[in-house]
Every structure is written in structure tokens, then in C-alpha cells.
Design an enzyme around this catalytic site. Structure first.
Site, PDB file in Angstrom:
ATOM      1  CG  ASP A 137       4.312  -8.261  -5.628  1.00 16.66           C
ATOM      2  OD1 ASP A 137       4.443  -9.125  -4.690  1.00 16.66           O
ATOM      3  OD2 ASP A 137       4.814  -7.239  -5.563  1.00 16.66           O
ATOM      4  CD  GLU A 159      12.961  -8.046  -4.641  1.00 14.77           C
ATOM      5  OE1 GLU A 159      11.905  -8.481  -4.196  1.00 14.77           O
ATOM      6  OE2 GLU A 159      13.654  -7.424  -3.608  1.00 14.77           O
ATOM      7  CG  HIS A 177      12.682 -11.691  -1.032  1.00 13.83           C
ATOM      8  ND1 HIS A 177      12.615 -10.355  -1.302  1.00 13.83           N
ATOM      9  CD2 HIS A 177      14.004 -11.672   0.020  1.00 13.83           C
ATOM     10  CE1 HIS A 177      13.410  -9.627  -0.597  1.00 13.83           C
ATOM     11  NE2 HIS A 177      14.037 -10.173   0.145  1.00 13.83           N
ATOM     12  CE  LYS A 232       6.094  -5.596  -7.935  1.00 14.52           C
ATOM     13  NZ  LYS A 232       5.819  -4.583  -6.944  1.00 14.52           N
ATOM     14  CG  ASP A 287       9.621 -11.438  -3.875  1.00 13.36           C
ATOM     15  OD1 ASP A 287       8.294 -11.842  -4.237  1.00 13.36           O
ATOM     16  OD2 ASP A 287       9.807 -10.520  -2.879  1.00 13.36           O
ATOM     17  CG  ASP A 328       4.404  -8.574  -1.493  1.00 14.82           C
ATOM     18  OD1 ASP A 328       5.205  -9.613  -1.648  1.00 14.82           O
ATOM     19  OD2 ASP A 328       4.481  -7.438  -1.705  1.00 14.82           O
ATOM     20  CD1 TRP A 344      11.982  -4.866  -6.642  1.00 19.36           C
ATOM     21  CD2 TRP A 344      11.375  -3.153  -5.456  1.00 19.36           C
ATOM     22  NE1 TRP A 344      10.796  -4.336  -7.424  1.00 19.36           N
ATOM     23  CE2 TRP A 344      10.131  -3.419  -6.514  1.00 19.36           C
ATOM     24  CE3 TRP A 344      11.130  -2.072  -4.364  1.00 19.36           C
ATOM     25  CZ2 TRP A 344       9.128  -2.699  -6.590  1.00 19.36           C
ATOM     26  CZ3 TRP A 344       9.869  -1.229  -4.589  1.00 19.36           C
ATOM     27  CH2 TRP A 344       8.888  -1.756  -5.620  1.00 19.36           C
ATOM     28  CG  ASP A 346       9.071  -8.671   0.431  1.00 26.54           C
ATOM     29  OD1 ASP A 346       8.464  -7.895   1.050  1.00 26.54           O
ATOM     30  OD2 ASP A 346       9.959  -8.150  -0.862  1.00 26.54           O
ATOM     31  CG  HIS A 404       8.950  -9.377  -7.170  1.00 31.72           C
ATOM     32  ND1 HIS A 404       9.762  -8.675  -7.183  1.00 31.72           N
ATOM     33  CD2 HIS A 404       7.824  -9.301  -6.505  1.00 31.72           C
ATOM     34  CE1 HIS A 404       9.536  -7.729  -5.874  1.00 31.72           C
ATOM     35  NE2 HIS A 404       8.269  -8.091  -5.452  1.00 31.72           N
TER      36      HIS A 404
END
Length: 411
Positions: free
Chosen positions: A287, A219, A279, A221, A252, A289, A180, A319, A255
Site C-alpha cells: 500500500d 474499509e 478506491h 487493509k 481499496d 498509494d 478506516w 486515494d 489494501h
């Protein structure tokens, strides 16, 4: 009759075998991210401040500051988790004996302690090149127009694949290396194409040499801090690259745009790539997290994997990073919720759901889905924990609080 026997009987009436669900759940590994334990600081000598569109918020006491402290916290966290899992490392967690080592010069010996720890704890290892928090990452990395910067990061990623291959060979379980990058632009670019051509060229060089004990993943985003208008490694770019070059595609959950469901993407791409690295995170607005909670999207994600038995092709990883709460507790909450969602998926009467749908009986399909929410899956969860020697209920939190008092608060 015990509560579990009652739950077992109720599920049997739906054609679901709780014993099989418990057995299968114990065999599904989750790749646990090490960076929740230290706010993604790592252990580099002369480390740079966190950058690349990544930020942690909060200043909860007890953050791990050494490899030994981080491994101790991971070991404590594992004592509250059932099943055998994996540990995902970033390159910045190398141990270099106090010497400054450039990231493109990292070698397997810098991770020997992590391999020894994984052997001791029965863990597999996965790996991540670190293309942020570095002077040469102040802008573009693998998509840079500066060949010196771009080649530096290409060399770093090649070194990381060699490290992951070493980990996979030593532990006799294939490692997944996830690439990433934070590359993008704050304002509207004039030429979107040139940076993506540079990125493709960089990836081709990185993946040129085949590895035996490592799988490669890319990955995407949607955007990030400092890259609000343009992200080089978009979902479309990496999906195309993964299909063309047959790498894993990382999905993810944080993302994508807030209205997108990653659960809907899994079967859209699964037949066109060797596999998916999933993820699980929790986006709030975008994003952010946050620690994974047992929300509807997490349940949908795991239901997709269970309904189609995709565990040979989908690698589950976590993640998230939250510095505002106890970091060990954050791990436990996120991992347990991911396992709970998996169990709920494993306890679905999949054949009955499919038959209702195929016959056009959407009323029955909806009724089944809604009634399942009230089924005693929590009793089966408690049984799963107890069979694995892990206490159910809230007892684990008391132990975490004691660990905080005895260990974390003294750092």
C-alpha cells in the site's frame, strides 16, 4: 472526415456507439480526495504528526497550508477535468476559527465553507472520520481495550456521520462516509478475536442511528507500518460485517496482497451488499498509494463496472498522495487516467465479448480483447474533453507549471 468521425465509424463496425460512451462518461462522478493537495496534514489547531501507518514521501514545493489555498488548488485542478464530480474530505479539514476542537466535538458548522465551495463548484461531498495522527490513535482506536479511548473514537465517528448527513442534505446528493482505522499489531498477537469483537461493538454503536442523506462504508487493509503481523479490520472481517449489517464495502486497490486483483472481487460481493466504494490507488509492492496510472488492473476494474453497468451500486473514489511531484498535476493525472479507463470500458463491444464466451469461442474472446487495445479510443477521449471545454493533449501541464510559478512557488 475528422479523426473523430473515422474513430466513430471504426467503433460502429464493432457495434459500439461512441456518442453514447461520451455522454455516459460525462455523467460518472469520481470522488476526488482532498488530501493529495496537502499531504494529509489537515487544518487542526495543535495538529499531531502524521501517524497510523500512513506516510508521505517527498517535499515538492507549493503544498497547500490553509483551507483557502487548498480550495484554490482544487479549483485549478477541476479546470483540467471534464464532467461533474465529488470531493472527499477527512475530518481534519474542519475549519474551527483558530480554536482547538476535539475530534469527537466536530459539528456541521465546521464544514460550512466546504459546503459553500461545493455548491459554487457543482460538487458533491463525501466524508471520512480521521482515526490517525492523534494522541489517542497511538495504538488501537475502535478496537482498543481501553473503553475511554474506544468511546472517544466512537463519538468521533458518530459526529462524522452527522456532518456527512448535513452535507448530503445541503447539496441534495447523498454523501458516503468511509470508516478506516489503522488498528493492528507489529508482532504476532495472542488473542486475535477480542479486538475484532471490540471493533464490531464499536461499529454497531456508530451505525445505530439511521441517517437520511448518508451512506456508510467500511474499509479493510492487509497490513501497514506498525501493523505488519495483524490487522484488526481485515478484508474478511469487514466483508462479513458489511454483508451482515448491509453497509457499503470499500475495496481499496492498495489494501490487498500484491498478487490479488480487486477487479475480481467486485462481482464476488456486489449482490450481497448495498454497494461498493471503490478506491483507485496504485500499490507498489504494497500500500504505497502512488498516483494512478493507466495500467491493466485499472482497465480491468473499470471494464467490470461498464460490462455490468454497476454505476448505481459502485461509488468511485481516489486515494493516493504523492509529495514528490506537483500536487495539482498528480490529481489531474490520476483523475484523467481513471476516466480514460472508464472510457475504454464504455467502448467495448460487450455483447460480442459475452457471445464469444458463452459459445465457448475463447479464441475470438481473446482476439477481440487484444484488438481493442489498438482501437482509437484516444481520439474519442480528445473529443470528450473538447466537448466539455477542456483542452486535450499536454496543454494542461503547461498551465499547471505556470500556476506553480505564479502561485505555488510563493507559498
Amino acid at each position: 472526415m475528422s479523426m473523430y468521425e473515422i474513430a466513430k465509424q471504426r467503433y460502429a463496425e464493432l457495434g459500439v456507439d461512441t456518442e453514447q460512451a461520451i455522454e455516459k462518461l460525462g455523467k460518472i462522478p469520481i470522488s476526488i480526495h482532498c488530501w493529495q493537495g496537502d499531504d494529509i496534514d489537515g487544518f487542526e489547531v495543535n495538529a499531531s504528526a502524521l501517524s497510523g501507518g500512513i506516510a508521505t514521501t517527498g517535499n515538492y514545493p507549493g503544498k497547500a497550508q490553509t483551507p483557502e489555498q487548498l480550495r484554490a488548488d482544487i479549483k485549478k485542478m477541476l479546470s483540467f477535468i471534464a464532467g461533474k464530480h465529488r470531493l472527499s474530505l477527512h475530518a481534519i479539514y474542519a475549519e474551527t476559527d483558530g480554536k482547538a476542537v476535539e475530534r469527537n466535538a466536530l459539528r456541521p458548522e465546521h464544514f460550512e465553507n466546504w459546503v459553500a465551495f461545493a455548491k459554487e463548484e457543482g460538487l458533491g461531498l463525501d466524508f471520512n472520520p480521521t482515526l490517525f495522527s492523534h494522541p489517542k490513535a497511538d495504538g488501537l482506536t475502535l478496537s482498543s481495550l481501553d473503553d475511554g479511548i474506544r468511546n472517544y473514537w466512537v463519538e468521533h465517528c458518530i459526529a462524522c456521520r452527522e456532518i456527512a448527513d448535513y452535507m448530503g442534505r445541503e447539496l441534495k446528493t447523498t454523501a458516503v462516509t468511509n470508516v478506516w482505522i489503522p488498528d493492528g499489531m507489529k508482532d504476532i498477537p495472542a488473542d486475535r478475536y477480542i479486538y475484532r469483537r471490540k471493533l464490531e461493538d464499536s461499529l454497531d454503536k456508530i451505525f445505530e442511528k439511521k441517517t437520511e442523506h448518508n451512506l456508510d462504508a467500511v474499509e479493510s487493509k492487509v497490513f501497514g507500518i506498525g501493523a505488519e503481523s495483524y490487522t484488526v479490520g481485515s478484508h474478511e472481517f469487514y466483508m462479513g460485517y458489511a454483508v451482515k449489517h448491509q453497509t457499503l464495502l470499500t475495496l481499496d486497490t492498495g489494501h490487498y496482497h500484491p498478487t490479488e486483483y480487486v477487479s475480481d472481487k467486485i462481482t464476488g460481493v456486489i449482490d450481497f451488499v448495498p454497494g461498493i466504494l471503490l478506491h483507485t490507488s496504485r500499490p507498489v509492492r504494497w500500500d504505497s498509494d502512488h498516483v494512478v496510472i493507466l495500467d491493466e488492473e485499472l482497465q480491468r476494474l473499470m471494464a467490470e463496472l461498464c460490462r455490468h453497468d454497476l454505476f448505481d451500486k459502485v461509488h468511485i473514489g481516489l486515494d493516493f498522495f504523492d509529495a514528490s511531484i506537483n500536487r495539482v498535476a498528480a490529481w489531474v493525472i490520476g483523475i484523467r487516467n481513471t476516466q480514460k479507463a472508464l472510457l475504454m470500458g464504455l467502448l467495448e463491444p460487450v455483447n460480442a465479448l459475452f457471445e464469444a464466451e458463452y459459445s465457448g469461442d475463447y479464441t475470438k474472446r481473446l482476439a477481440l480483447m487484444e484488438e481493442l487495445k489498438a482501437m482509437p479510443w484516444g481520439v474519442v477521449w480528445d473529443e470528450f474533453l473538447e466537448r466539455n471545454g477542456v483542452a486535450s493533449g499536454f496543454g494542461w501541464l503547461d498551465e499547471v507549471k505556470q500556476y506553480e510559478k505564479d502561485v505555488l512557488s510563493k507559498r
